[in-house]
Every structure is written in C-alpha cells, then in structure tokens.
Design a protein around this motif. Structure first.
Motif, PDB file in Angstrom:
ATOM      1  N   SER A  97     -22.033 -11.292  22.276  1.00  0.00           N
ATOM      2  CA  SER A  97     -21.939 -12.169  23.440  1.00  0.00           C
ATOM      3  C   SER A  97     -23.247 -12.184  24.230  1.00  0.00           C
ATOM      4  CB  SER A  97     -20.804 -11.693  24.356  1.00  0.00           C
ATOM      5  OG  SER A  97     -20.849 -12.366  25.601  1.00  0.00           O
ATOM      6  N   PRO A  98     -23.632 -13.337  24.780  1.00  0.00           N
ATOM      7  CA  PRO A  98     -24.821 -13.383  25.649  1.00  0.00           C
ATOM      8  C   PRO A  98     -24.607 -12.654  26.966  1.00  0.00           C
ATOM      9  CG  PRO A  98     -23.693 -15.506  25.621  1.00  0.00           C
ATOM     10  CD  PRO A  98     -23.034 -14.662  24.569  1.00  0.00           C
ATOM     11  N   TYR A  99     -23.376 -12.209  27.233  1.00  0.00           N
ATOM     12  CA  TYR A  99     -23.078 -11.489  28.469  1.00  0.00           C
ATOM     13  C   TYR A  99     -22.849 -10.003  28.224  1.00  0.00           C
ATOM     14  CZ  TYR A  99     -22.105 -16.389  29.063  1.00  0.00           C
ATOM     15  OH  TYR A  99     -22.202 -17.756  29.025  1.00  0.00           O
ATOM     16  N   VAL A 156     -28.904  -2.654  30.779  1.00  0.00           N
ATOM     17  CA  VAL A 156     -27.595  -2.008  30.900  1.00  0.00           C
ATOM     18  C   VAL A 156     -26.566  -2.940  30.257  1.00  0.00           C
ATOM     19  CG1 VAL A 156     -25.819  -1.146  32.472  1.00  0.00           C
ATOM     20  CG2 VAL A 156     -28.246  -0.869  33.047  1.00  0.00           C
ATOM     21  N   ASN A 157     -25.809  -2.410  29.291  1.00  0.00           N
ATOM     22  CA  ASN A 157     -24.752  -3.247  28.722  1.00  0.00           C
ATOM     23  C   ASN A 157     -23.455  -3.034  29.496  1.00  0.00           C
ATOM     24  OD1 ASN A 157     -23.133  -1.092  27.437  1.00  0.00           O
ATOM     25  ND2 ASN A 157     -24.821  -0.917  25.988  1.00  0.00           N
ATOM     26  N   VAL A 158     -22.476  -3.881  29.232  1.00  0.00           N
ATOM     27  CA  VAL A 158     -21.247  -3.875  30.021  1.00  0.00           C
ATOM     28  C   VAL A 158     -20.480  -2.566  29.859  1.00  0.00           C
ATOM     29  CG1 VAL A 158     -19.882  -5.007  28.203  1.00  0.00           C
ATOM     30  CG2 VAL A 158     -19.194  -5.232  30.612  1.00  0.00           C
ATOM     31  N   PHE A 159     -20.573  -1.928  28.692  1.00  0.00           N
ATOM     32  CA  PHE A 159     -19.878  -0.650  28.487  1.00  0.00           C
ATOM     33  C   PHE A 159     -20.519   0.463  29.332  1.00  0.00           C
ATOM     34  CE2 PHE A 159     -18.756  -2.914  24.557  1.00  0.00           C
ATOM     35  CZ  PHE A 159     -17.379  -2.794  24.619  1.00  0.00           C
ATOM     36  N   GLU A 160     -21.850   0.453  29.430  1.00  0.00           N
ATOM     37  CA  GLU A 160     -22.531   1.440  30.270  1.00  0.00           C
ATOM     38  C   GLU A 160     -22.163   1.226  31.737  1.00  0.00           C
ATOM     39  OE1 GLU A 160     -26.753   2.456  28.168  1.00  0.00           O
ATOM     40  OE2 GLU A 160     -26.466   0.380  28.790  1.00  0.00           O
ATOM     41  N   ALA A 161     -22.089  -0.036  32.152  1.00  0.00           N
ATOM     42  CA  ALA A 161     -21.732  -0.338  33.539  1.00  0.00           C
ATOM     43  C   ALA A 161     -20.334   0.168  33.871  1.00  0.00           C
ATOM     44  CB  ALA A 161     -21.821  -1.847  33.775  1.00  0.00           C
ATOM     45  N   ILE A 162     -19.387  -0.056  32.967  1.00  0.00           N
ATOM     46  CA  ILE A 162     -18.003   0.376  33.195  1.00  0.00           C
ATOM     47  C   ILE A 162     -17.887   1.896  33.101  1.00  0.00           C
ATOM     48  CG2 ILE A 162     -15.680   0.321  32.184  1.00  0.00           C
ATOM     49  CD1 ILE A 162     -16.178  -2.644  31.599  1.00  0.00           C
ATOM     50  N   ALA A 163     -18.620   2.496  32.169  1.00  0.00           N
ATOM     51  CA  ALA A 163     -18.588   3.962  32.042  1.00  0.00           C
ATOM     52  C   ALA A 163     -19.094   4.634  33.314  1.00  0.00           C
ATOM     53  CB  ALA A 163     -19.419   4.403  30.843  1.00  0.00           C
ATOM     54  N   ASN A 164     -20.033   3.993  34.018  1.00  0.00           N
ATOM     55  CA  ASN A 164     -20.546   4.530  35.275  1.00  0.00           C
ATOM     56  C   ASN A 164     -19.658   4.167  36.465  1.00  0.00           C
ATOM     57  OD1 ASN A 164     -23.488   5.852  35.182  1.00  0.00           O
ATOM     58  ND2 ASN A 164     -23.349   4.319  33.551  1.00  0.00           N
ATOM     59  N   ILE A 188     -27.500  -7.612  18.296  1.00  0.00           N
ATOM     60  CA  ILE A 188     -27.904  -7.026  19.572  1.00  0.00           C
ATOM     61  C   ILE A 188     -29.382  -7.263  19.816  1.00  0.00           C
ATOM     62  CG2 ILE A 188     -28.258  -4.837  20.770  1.00  0.00           C
ATOM     63  CD1 ILE A 188     -25.622  -3.889  19.632  1.00  0.00           C
ATOM     64  N   LYS A 189     -30.194  -7.158  18.789  1.00  0.00           N
ATOM     65  CA  LYS A 189     -31.620  -7.400  18.965  1.00  0.00           C
ATOM     66  C   LYS A 189     -31.876  -8.826  19.428  1.00  0.00           C
ATOM     67  CE  LYS A 189     -33.453  -3.929  15.768  1.00  0.00           C
ATOM     68  NZ  LYS A 189     -34.211  -3.709  14.510  1.00  0.00           N
ATOM     69  N   GLU A 190     -31.086  -9.773  18.899  1.00  0.00           N
ATOM     70  CA  GLU A 190     -31.241 -11.163  19.304  1.00  0.00           C
ATOM     71  C   GLU A 190     -30.841 -11.363  20.757  1.00  0.00           C
ATOM     72  OE1 GLU A 190     -28.958 -13.401  16.570  1.00  0.00           O
ATOM     73  OE2 GLU A 190     -30.319 -13.064  14.878  1.00  0.00           O
ATOM     74  N   MET A 191     -29.889 -10.551  21.242  1.00  0.00           N
ATOM     75  CA  MET A 191     -29.400 -10.697  22.605  1.00  0.00           C
ATOM     76  C   MET A 191     -30.352 -10.089  23.638  1.00  0.00           C
ATOM     77  SD  MET A 191     -26.341 -12.267  22.650  1.00  0.00           S
ATOM     78  CE  MET A 191     -27.411 -13.449  21.857  1.00  0.00           C
ATOM     79  N   GLN A 192     -31.269  -9.238  23.208  1.00  0.00           N
ATOM     80  CA  GLN A 192     -32.142  -8.529  24.135  1.00  0.00           C
ATOM     81  C   GLN A 192     -33.319  -9.407  24.552  1.00  0.00           C
ATOM     82  OE1 GLN A 192     -33.007  -4.890  22.009  1.00  0.00           O
ATOM     83  NE2 GLN A 192     -31.369  -3.803  23.012  1.00  0.00           N
ATOM     84  N   LYS A 193     -33.022 -10.495  25.228  1.00  0.00           N
ATOM     85  CA  LYS A 193     -34.067 -11.365  25.731  1.00  0.00           C
ATOM     86  C   LYS A 193     -34.579 -10.817  27.056  1.00  0.00           C
ATOM     87  CE  LYS A 193     -32.049 -15.479  23.577  1.00  0.00           C
ATOM     88  NZ  LYS A 193     -31.457 -16.826  23.800  1.00  0.00           N
TER      89      LYS A 193
END
Length: 264
Positions: A213-215, A167-175, A41-46
């Motif tokens: 995932s990069p997404y 915002v990750n995809v789980f946060e987006a869907i949870a909202n 996850i740290k690597e994905m946080q560009k």
C-alpha cells in the motif's frame, strides 16, 4: 425443561456467533498469493516532500564555524527539555505559504522539496550571497522527528514522535500500545494532510498485502484511527469461553426467576 434447554441452545448460538474469530486477531494473513514484498517495499520508499506545518532542523557547517554561528540554534540552558521540545523551538516551521525564515537569508520556499533538495538549495543561496567556495559550506536538513497521532482501539492513544527517517504503520501502532483483540485491524483509517486538504485512506492490517500500500509508510502529522469491532459495542465476550460463561450466568438468572415465579 425442554423450553429451558432450547433457551440455553439459543443463547449459546447467539453468543458463539459474537466471538471474535481468531483470523481477525492476526497480522500478515496471506489472503492471496502476495508478490515479493521486499521488492514492493522498496518501490514504496519514495522520498518525503516537505509540507505546510512541517518543522525542519537545519545545521550549517563551515571551515570557520564562527561565520555560520548565526544560522545554527543556540544550545538551550534548559536541560529538562525533550528532543521534541528543542526541535520545536530551534527548528524552522514551514508556514502557510510553504516558506521558512532563516537568519540573513530571509524567506525561502521549501514546499514540495525533499530534505536533500532543501540542503542543495540552502548551500547554493549561501554561496551566492555570503560565502565563497573555499568556505566549504555544508548544510544538513532533517525533519524534526516523525510526529503522528493514533486514536481508537490501541493500548496508548495519543500523539507520538519518533526520531527516524521512515516509520511504517506497524511501528507507529507498536509505539502506541498495540491493538487489543477488540480492535478492527481490517478497517484502519489513515487521515493524511495534502496541499488541498485532508483525505481518509483505508488499510487492512490483517492482510500481508498492506506492505504494497502507498500508505504503509506514514507521513508527518498523519492520524491513525483503529475502530472497535462490533463485538465490543454488543458487549459480548472476546472468546467462546467468555460467551459460555455469560450464557451460563444468564441461564442461571432465568432459571431462578422461573422457579420463584412458579412458587408464587
């Protein structure tokens, strides 16, 4: 009677295969030996880079605030405006050429810059053209919220805005009201804007490896689509008990019809 029993078993077999498997309703299933997710996850946080149609909120501070008043938005008298509406009217929209237009500074190209790089760019221009070092110019630049759209099998589809940096995809869907049992977590689509156009990316929310995932982290103006499972299009039940009830109803209807025909 044997035919009736055979029909019952046949219908039960068909409907039981139409049940939604329990494993397909879960998140974070460890389908393989996942790597250390924290490191990944740290690597994905560009850092995000500014794109066309983004809205930036820009604030300029100085020792004498009156000297930079023209660069800052005026407080709106409309108290009923939401944060998103204020950002829309007071923010700086990146046009089709990647420029923003600021008072006294004119057009400035920010396409492909991070918000930190835009801060440095604006501070340099202000010091070069209008102020001295002793003015202690301080510029803050932020995205005017993370705006995204969620469609398909979710509890509350629509366009949302979250006021946070990532915002990750789980946060987006949870909202967006969560994915119901009939939503296909394995085939979620991310429709993302790029300078050359839009691209569609597939992610599997059922797999814990999605965090690699990069997404995994969404970007402004992303469209998230959750397709329905085939069980919904077939109109079958979501659980075995619902399917048994459906079979029992159909069997009762067939039995009644046979009895009525035999009496004629």
């Amino acid at each position: 009677m044997k035919k009736l029993g055979f029909l019952f078993l046949l219908l039960l077999g068909i409907f039981s295969t139409s049940c939604i498997p329990h494993k397909d309703t879960l998140y974070f299933v460890n389908k393989a030996n996942a790597l250390d997710s924290l490191q990944t996850i740290k690597e994905m946080q560009k850092p995000y880079r500014v794109q066309i149609n983004d809205i930036l909120t820009i604030r300029v501070k100085a020792l004498d605030q009156d000297n930079v008043r023209i660069l800052n938005p005026i407080d709106s008298p409309n108290l009923n405006m939401t944060s998103g509406e204020k950002s829309y009217y007071d923010g700086f929209t990146v046009d089709a050429h990647g420029n923003i237009r600021m008072p006294t500074l004119g057009y400035i190209n920010v396409l492909g810059y991070t918000t930190e790089e835009v801060e440095e760019l604006l501070e340099e221009k202000l010091l070069e053209e209008q102020f001295k070092e002793t003015a202690n110019i301080f510029v803050t630049v932020k995205l005017a919220g993370m705006r995204f759209t969620v469609m398909g099998e979710v509890g509350s589809p629509g366009t949302k805005t979250l006021f946070q940096e990532q915002v990750n995809v789980f946060e987006a869907i949870a909202n967006s009201g969560e994915i119901p049992v009939t939503g296909n977590k394995k085939e979620v689509l991310i429709i993302r804007q790029y300078p050359q156009g839009q691209k569609i990316h597939h992610i599997d929310l059922n797999d814990v490896a999605v965090m690699q995932s990069p997404y995994y982290y969404i970007q402004p103006n992303d469209i998230i689509y959750v397709p329905p499972l085939k069980q919904k299009s077939l109109g079958t039940g979501e659980t075995l008990m619902q399917n048994v009830a459906t079979v029992a109803t159909l069997l009762s209807l067939v039995t009644t019809s046979i009895l009525l025909i035999n009496r004629l």
